[in-house]
Write an enzyme that holds these catalytic residues in place. Structure first.
Site, PDB file in Angstrom:
ATOM      1  N   SER A  70      17.110  67.282  19.778  1.00 25.77           N
ATOM      2  CA  SER A  70      18.111  68.024  19.024  1.00 25.77           C
ATOM      3  C   SER A  70      19.519  67.747  19.565  1.00 25.77           C
ATOM      4  O   SER A  70      19.999  66.620  19.477  1.00 25.77           O
ATOM      5  CB  SER A  70      17.780  69.527  19.049  1.00 25.77           C
ATOM      6  OG  SER A  70      18.631  70.255  18.221  1.00 25.77           O
TER       7      SER A  70
ATOM      8  N   HIS B 281      17.698  73.280  12.312  1.00 22.36           N
ATOM      9  CA  HIS B 281      16.877  72.230  11.705  1.00 22.36           C
ATOM     10  C   HIS B 281      16.114  72.729  10.482  1.00 22.36           C
ATOM     11  O   HIS B 281      14.944  72.423  10.290  1.00 22.36           O
ATOM     12  CB  HIS B 281      15.943  71.602  12.744  1.00 22.36           C
ATOM     13  CG  HIS B 281      16.688  71.074  13.927  1.00 22.36           C
ATOM     14  ND1 HIS B 281      17.544  69.997  13.834  1.00 22.36           N
ATOM     15  CD2 HIS B 281      16.758  71.505  15.214  1.00 22.36           C
ATOM     16  CE1 HIS B 281      18.092  69.781  15.025  1.00 22.36           C
ATOM     17  NE2 HIS B 281      17.641  70.687  15.871  1.00 22.36           N
TER      18      HIS B 281
END
Length: 315
Positions: free
Chosen positions: A87, A201
């Site tokens: 991430s 996300h």
């Protein structure tokens, strides 16, 4: 083959990097360069914790930690043959590959944290780590739940494919609760709620993605000097890829970290250096390697002593 692996947010803590700051001038130089930036250096050292854990502060703190440790390693002759990140950590990997300057790296990550925090305001969402099921079973169950929930306005998706037997779902609170029960029926050993500050996300990050895309258009992006595996594709960055579009996609779509690690294992990677803080992805990498029948050495750099040990062994 040595791969630098950069951590994602969630393992921050007050005093992160403080002993490294005191022990290594290269790390100190990076943090001092951003001394006046939103008081991040002081938050890293002294907190308070509740402010450090706010996304708009956590992300630049991680960027400073990662850039500083990377420069210490470079100064001691330890350079990566490849890089990846989880991430937020993907930006650290791109920095290690020479894609971003240190200024663009830190400032872009800080902006990313700010717009992600803004996008999360007022949402009643949850993230849950699903333990004990393989990726196919998780995806199948979540996709089935998503179809059912969509009829009533609910939303759930797989946000992170972290490692063998550990995947993360995210969505609105009721949708996640419903899907957790279905996953347990499918054989999940445990569903563990995560303490996060937003539905990262997922489609809820689209406003942040739109703003980030405009910001990325304003900075210089260089060609990567080493292979970098990307979260949004689960594959290596190619010369023809539109990296700006992929980074915009990454903020609102699933993270394929497990696939990224497998790509490097297939390429012959046998040494990974996690650049933290924390030790989260060290565990992920070890589990992925074991599931693939590969032997790897994973170093974790969280403290100054960790960094000294890596330098002593690898430089």
């Amino acid at each position: 083959m040595v791969v630098f692996a950069y951590a994602g947010q969630g393992s921050q803590y007050v005093s992160m990097g403080t002993d490294i700051y005191e022990a290594f001038p290269e790390y100190k130089k990076v943090l001092d360069k951003f001394d006046d930036y939103e008081n991040i250096k002081e938050l890293m050292k002294s907190g308070p914790e509740e402010m450090l854990t706010e996304t708009e502060n956590t992300q630049p703190a991680f960027a400073l930690f990662a850039a500083g440790v990377t420069e210490v390693l470079r100064a001691n002759g330890i350079n990566p043959d490849g890089a990846l990140g989880l991430s937020l950590g993907e930006y650290g990997a791109l920095y290690a590959a020479g894609v971003f300057s240190v200024d663009d790296y830190v400032n872009t990550v800080a902006y990313r944290g700010k717009v992600m925090q803004e996008a999360a305001k007022g949402l009643n969402c949850a993230m849950s780590a699903i333990l004990g099921l393989d990726a196919g079973a998780v995806k199948k169950t979540v996709d089935e739940c998503a179809v059912i929930l969509d009829k009533t306005g609910g939303y759930v998706t797989v946000a992170n494919y972290n490692c063998s037997g550990q995947y993360v779902i995210c969505g609105d609170e009721e949708a996640v609760s419903y899907t957790e029960e279905k996953l347990k029926e499918a054989g999940a050993k445990r569903c563990l709620r995560l303490k996060v500050s937003g539905p990262f996300h997922t489609k809820f990050m689209q406003p942040a993605a739109d703003k980030l895309k405009k910001r990325l258009d304003e900075i210089n992006i260089n060609e990567a000097k080493i292979p970098v595996a990307l979260n949004a594709t689960g594959d290596f960055l190619n010369k023809d890829d539109d990296l700006r579009a992929l980074l915009e996609k990454q903020i609102r779509s699933s993270v394929y970290f497990e696939d990224d690690v497998k790509k490097f294992l297939d390429k012959g990677a046998d040494v990974f250096i996690e650049i933290g803080p924390g030790k989260v992805i060290t565990g992920f990498i070890n589990k992925i390697a074991k599931a693939c029948g590969k032997e790897v050495k994973v170093y974790t750099i969280d403290k100054a002593d960790d960094l000294k040990a890596v330098i002593e062994e690898l430089s």
